[in-house]
Design an enzyme around this catalytic site. Structure first.
Site, PDB file in Angstrom:
ATOM      1  N   HIS A  24      -0.980  -2.082   2.819  1.00 12.48           N
ATOM      2  CA  HIS A  24      -0.739  -3.116   1.804  1.00 12.48           C
ATOM      3  C   HIS A  24      -0.872  -4.510   2.427  1.00 12.48           C
ATOM      4  CE1 HIS A  24       1.253  -0.671  -1.525  1.00 12.48           C
ATOM      5  NE2 HIS A  24       1.009   0.200  -0.565  1.00 12.48           N
ATOM      6  N   ASP A 125       3.019  -8.136  -3.764  1.00 13.46           N
ATOM      7  CA  ASP A 125       2.826  -6.695  -3.920  1.00 13.46           C
ATOM      8  C   ASP A 125       3.665  -6.199  -5.085  1.00 13.46           C
ATOM      9  OD1 ASP A 125       3.162  -3.704  -3.336  1.00 13.46           O
ATOM     10  OD2 ASP A 125       1.800  -4.306  -1.741  1.00 13.46           O
TER      11      ASP A 125
END
Length: 482
Positions: A24, A125
C-alpha cells in the site's frame, strides 16, 4: 500576472496518508511524487521506521516540495518491538492484529497535525475510514486509495450485490465479461473490505494505480455507472522509476546485491528466465516450497526465486534445507534464490525475464504488465483471485496454475498444496514456445507498450493527473470565493 491568475496557478497543498504495508505504501508514495513532480506541495505522513524506507527509496532531493512528516508509532501500547511498523515485518496472526490495532491509534496524532495545518486535499488509504470524518470537519476533499485494480473493485461490488460467498465456482453476473471464478471469497474478508469500500464511495474520488487500457474503458464506465463515483487512473506509478538505481531502491532494502542480480541476468538469453515471487505478505509452508522447487526444476528453465519465508536463514543446515528443496537443488546453479526482499521492478524490466510466477497482488501484476512480461497466475488471498481473471480471461496475458484455495490472509497453514506437476505444466505452457505462448507473449508486450504510452505526456494517465489537479484547484478556489 493578475491576482486571480496567480491564485489559479498557486500550487496545491496535499497530504498523503499511507497504510502500514509495503504493497500500500510504495504505490501511494509514488503517486505523491507524481503530484510533487508537477510542482505541488506534498507531505507524506508516515511513522519512523517506514519513513526510513521512504527516504531510501524516494529521491526527495529531486523534488523541492515533497516532504515527510512522521508521527510516533505506538509500539509499547500494542506490544510490538521497536522498528516493527509494517505488515511486511510480521509473519503471524497475533502480530498482524497488533499492527492493525496500531493503525487505529495513529488517528489522534495524524488528526492533530492535519487540523493544525489544513491542506487543500487529503489522499488516504481506504483502511483509514476516519479520514472521511476529518475531511468533512475541515471541509476539504478526500481522495481514496485502496491499491486494487478497478476491475477487482467491480467484481467485489458484483459479488456483494449477489451474495456469492458459498459456491466454490460461479460466474460473476453483471460485468462487461462473463468472469468464471473457481473459488469463492471468504465471507469474513469480504465483510471487512465492503465496510471500507462503503466509506470510500463517500470520497471525492478514487485514485487507481493502473492505466485505462488495462482495466478497460468498459470497466471504468461500469464502475462509474453502478456506483456514481469517479475513478482516476494515474498509473502504472512504478514507471516513474527510470534508471536501474531508481528501480533497485524502490521499497525495502534488497536482500541481494543489485550488481550480482544484474550480472546473473545479463549472462542469460532473452526471455529465458522464470521469475517467481509471491509478494511480501504471502508465506508458504516448507511442503509447498518443495513442490515449487520440484516443479520449476522439472520445467527445465533457469529462474530467480524470491523466498521471504527464509529471510535470515542463509546459513541453515543441509537437513533444514532439504525440508523445502530437493537435495543439491541450490548447488545445481540453475537459478538465483533471494531470501528476503527483491528489486522486483529491476528484475521484471530485464530482457532475460520471460515469465513471472505471481500471487497476482495488484502491484506485482501491474509491474509485470508495465514490463511486458506474461504471467503464471497463482492467487492466494485478498482480491488476488479477481486480478487473476483480468490477466487470464479478459486480457489473455497469462496462464493459471490452478489455485483454488482463497485464504483470508497470506500466511498460515493451507488445506491444499499446488502440486509440482501443475507448476511444471503452467511454466511449460508459457515458456516452452508454441503458438499459444507466442500469442500470450505478444499481447503482454503490446500492453507493456500501452503502459509506457499512458504515463508519457499526452497519455491517458498523464492526462488524468492533469484533469485531477485542475479539479482540485477548482474546488480550492471555489472554497476561497465562498
Amino acid at each position: 500576472m493578475d491576482l486571480e491568475r496567480e491564485e489559479i496557478e498557486k500550487p496545491l497543498k496535499l497530504y498523503f496518508i499511507h497504510y502500514l504495508a509495503a504493497g500500500h505504501m510504495i504505490p501511494l508514495c509514488d503517486i505523491a511524487t507524481l503530484f510533487a513532480s508537477r510542482g505541488h506541495h506534498v507531505t507524506i505522513i508516515s511513522t519512523p521506521s517506514n519513513a526510513q524506507t521512504l527516504r531510501r527509496s524516494i529521491p526527495f532531493n529531486d523534488y523541492h516540495h515533497l516532504c515527510l512528516h512522521t508521527v510516533p508509532f505506538p509500539s509499547q501500547e500494542v506490544g510490538l518491538p521497536d522498528g516493527v511498523e509494517s505488515l511486511s515485518s510480521v509473519t503471524d496472526l497475533d502480530n498482524l492484529a497488533k499492527v492493525f490495532q496500531a493503525t487505529t491509534l495513529l488517528r489522534t496524532p495524524i488528526e492533530h497535525f492535519v487540523e493544525e495545518n489544513p491542506p487543500d486535499c487529503i489522499v488516504a488509504d481506504f483502511i483509514y475510514q476516519w479520514v472521511d470524518e476529518l475531511a468533512n470537519k475541515l471541509n476539504i476533499p478526500r481522495l481514496a486509495f485502496n491499491g486494487f485494480s478497478l476491475f477487482a473493485i467491480c467484481a467485489i461490488e458484483s459479488v456483494k450485490a449477489h451474495s456469492l460467498y458459498a459456491s466454490g465456482s460461479f460466474v460473476i453476473p453483471g460485468l462487461p465479461h462473463p468472469i468464471a471464478m473457481n473459488a469463492a471469497p471468504p465471507k469474513q474478508m469480504s465483510d471487512f473490505l465492503e465496510s471500507m469500500m462503503e466509506t470510500e464511495l463517500k470520497s471525492h474520488g478514487l485514485i487507481v494505480n493502473n492505466f485505462a487500457e488495462l482495466d478497460g474503458e468498459e470497466y471504468i464506465e461500469h464502475y462509474e455507472k453502478t456506483t456514481g463515483h469517479k475513478a482516476w487512473h494515474l498509473g502504472p506509478v512504478s514507471l516513474i522509476r527510470r534508471t536501474a538505481q531508481e528501480k533497485a531502491e524502490r521499497g525495502e532494502k534488497s536482500a541481494v546485491s543489485v550488481h550480482e542480480c544484474l550480472s546473473w541476468l545479463d549472462s542469460k538469453r532473452d526471455d529465458s528466465v522464470l521469475y517467481i515471487c509471491f509478494g511480501s505478505l504471502c508465506h508458504f509452508s516448507d511442503k509447498q516450497l518443495y513442490e515449487i522447487a520440484c516443479g520449476v526444476e522439472a520445467s527445465g528453465h533457469e529462474f530467480i526465486w524470491v523466498v521471504p519465508e527464509k529471510k535470515g536463514k542463509e546459513d541453515e543446515s543441509e537437513e533444514e534445507k532439504e525440508k523445502w528443496m530437493p537435495k543439491g537443488f541450490e548447488e545445481r546453479k540453475k537459478g538465483l534464490i533471494i531470501r528476503g526482499w527483491a528489486p522486483q521492478v529491476l528484475i521484471l524490466s530485464h530482457r532475460a525475464v520471460g515469465a513471472f510466477v505471481t500471487h497476482c497482488g495488484w502491484n506485482s501484476t501491474v509491474e509485470a504488465v508495465s514490463a511486458g512480461v506474461p504471467m503464471v497466475t497463482w492467487p492466494v488471498h485478498g482480491e488476488q483471485f479477481y486480478n487473476e481473471k483480468l490477466v487470464t480471461q479478459v486480457r489473455g496475458i497469462g496462464v493459471e496454475v490452478g489455485a483454488e484455495e482463497w485464504s483470508a490472509i497470506g500466511f498460515g497453514e493451507r488445506e491444499k498444496v499446488v502440486c509440482r506437476e501443475s507448476i511444471e505444466k503452467a511454466v511449460r505452457r508459457l515458456m516452452g514456445g508454441g503458438d499459444e505462448a507466442e500469442k500470450i507473449r505478444r499481447r503482454a508486450r503490446e500492453l507493456g507498450d500501452k503502459a509506457m504510452q499512458a504515463v508519457r505526456e499526452g497519455g491517458s494517465s498523464h492526462n488524468n493527473l492533469t484533469a485531477l489537479i485542475d479539479d482540485l484547484r477548482r474546488l480550492r478556489d471555489r472554497k476561497v470565493l465562498d
